[in-house]
Design an enzyme around this catalytic site. Sequence first.
Site, PDB file in Angstrom:
ATOM      1  CE  LYS A  76     -31.821  35.021  17.753  1.00 28.92           C
ATOM      2  NZ  LYS A  76     -32.807  34.132  18.348  1.00 28.92           N
ATOM      3  CG  ASP A  83     -29.005  35.425  20.975  1.00 33.85           C
ATOM      4  OD1 ASP A  83     -28.380  34.357  21.167  1.00 33.85           O
ATOM      5  OD2 ASP A  83     -30.247  35.510  21.024  1.00 33.85           O
TER       6      ASP A  83
HETATM    7  O1  C5P Z   1     -27.109  36.181  27.373  1.00 32.96           O
HETATM    8  P1  C5P Z   1     -28.450  36.810  27.504  1.00 32.96           P
HETATM    9  O2  C5P Z   1     -28.433  38.030  28.363  1.00 32.96           O
HETATM   10  O3  C5P Z   1     -29.118  37.081  26.191  1.00 32.96           O
HETATM   11  O4  C5P Z   1     -29.344  35.733  28.226  1.00 32.96           O
HETATM   12  C1  C5P Z   1     -30.599  36.063  28.750  1.00 32.96           C
HETATM   13  C2  C5P Z   1     -31.053  34.929  29.661  1.00 32.96           C
HETATM   14  O5  C5P Z   1     -31.355  33.767  28.880  1.00 32.96           O
HETATM   15  C3  C5P Z   1     -30.027  34.462  30.669  1.00 32.96           C
HETATM   16  O6  C5P Z   1     -30.095  35.215  31.852  1.00 32.96           O
HETATM   17  C4  C5P Z   1     -30.433  33.014  30.908  1.00 32.96           C
HETATM   18  O7  C5P Z   1     -31.541  32.947  31.777  1.00 32.96           O
HETATM   19  C5  C5P Z   1     -30.947  32.584  29.545  1.00 32.96           C
HETATM   20  N1  C5P Z   1     -29.912  31.898  28.730  1.00 32.96           N
HETATM   21  C6  C5P Z   1     -29.525  30.621  29.074  1.00 32.96           C
HETATM   22  N2  C5P Z   1     -28.575  29.979  28.329  1.00 32.96           N
HETATM   23  C7  C5P Z   1     -28.046  30.571  27.237  1.00 32.96           C
HETATM   24  C8  C5P Z   1     -28.432  31.864  26.845  1.00 32.96           C
HETATM   25  C9  C5P Z   1     -29.385  32.507  27.622  1.00 32.96           C
HETATM   26  O8  C5P Z   1     -30.005  30.056  30.072  1.00 32.96           O
HETATM   27  N3  C5P Z   1     -27.147  29.909  26.513  1.00 32.96           N
END
Ligand code: C5P
Length: 301
Positions: free
Chosen positions: A10, A137
């Site tokens: 993406k 994601d």
């Molecule tokens: O959800 P995911 O594991 O992909 O997120 C990885 C990191 O990215 C989270 O631990 C956070 O630090 C950051 N993040 C965030 N806000 C979001 C998505 C991700 O702060 N909406």
Amino acid sequence: MSVTVRVPAKVNVQLAVGPARPDGFHDLANVFLAVGLYDEVTVTEADELRVTCSGPDAAQVPLDRTNLAARAALALAGRYGRDARVHLHIAKDIPVAGGMAGGSADGAGALLACDALWGTGASRDELLDICAELGSDVPFSLVGGAALGTGRGEKLRELEVGGAFHWVFAVADGGLSTPAVYGEFDRLNEGVAVPEPAASEELLAALAKGDAHALAAALSNDLQPAALSLRPSLADTLAAGRAAGALAALVSGSGPTTAFLTPDATTATEIAETLRTSGTCRTTRVAASPAPGATVVKGKP
Ligand code: C5P
């Protein structure tokens, strides 16, 4: 018995980031567009859970239970009272740690592949719930096409796309950690009243019309200053792509991959070659969007 699922990468055509929430995540208005670069995840029955990976960047992919493909198999097995005795093989073509959701693609791909192999009968909503548990994601990797992600990006509203968009992606050396980029966003915005994120009407209209020039004018990524702060050399890559004739240039997601919107496929190929030899990136890839979400391409239905 084995099942193979193909899953797209993406690009975020808009990534509006709100203030940090109490849980550390950030509320987003995240306009995802799936692009035609794919990983393929093949699941085969085995004696124990095992992950392997092939492709040029395979050495950078963790093969333990931190891999989102392994976590997806375990989550689905846990929900349906099964053992995750499978071999997951990832044929990796999406740049690694690049802001193109390659890890999320492997999570969604493994989930759909295991679901088909085991015949769990899980509904689409159940699969999307598991995706959201795996990462912000991951639901979009299952759905593909184009979608507006709100909440931390996991609540999706599918969007209309009126035509093909042609992209060049410049792959940088090494990755960028997503939490580190969000952390830098917080640091850069200390003392600033960060507004609640909202989708741009101009951008949604440009997508719906399939108008590359209008989309170019509306592209935005609130994480870009943070990614550039951590990796200043990305400014040279963006400038090289603009000078080569891209309609617009931006950091893809949390980076360090940079994305260049171009008027057509031929121009994309030319810009990719100019960028590849510019000395400002490791390599380039060309891809069109939108692309379908996770799809079973071999094995059970
Ligand atoms: O959800 P995911 O594991 O992909 O997120 C990885 C990191 O990215 C989270 O631990 C956070 O630090 C950051 N993040 C965030 N806000 C979001 C998505 C991700 O702060 N909406």
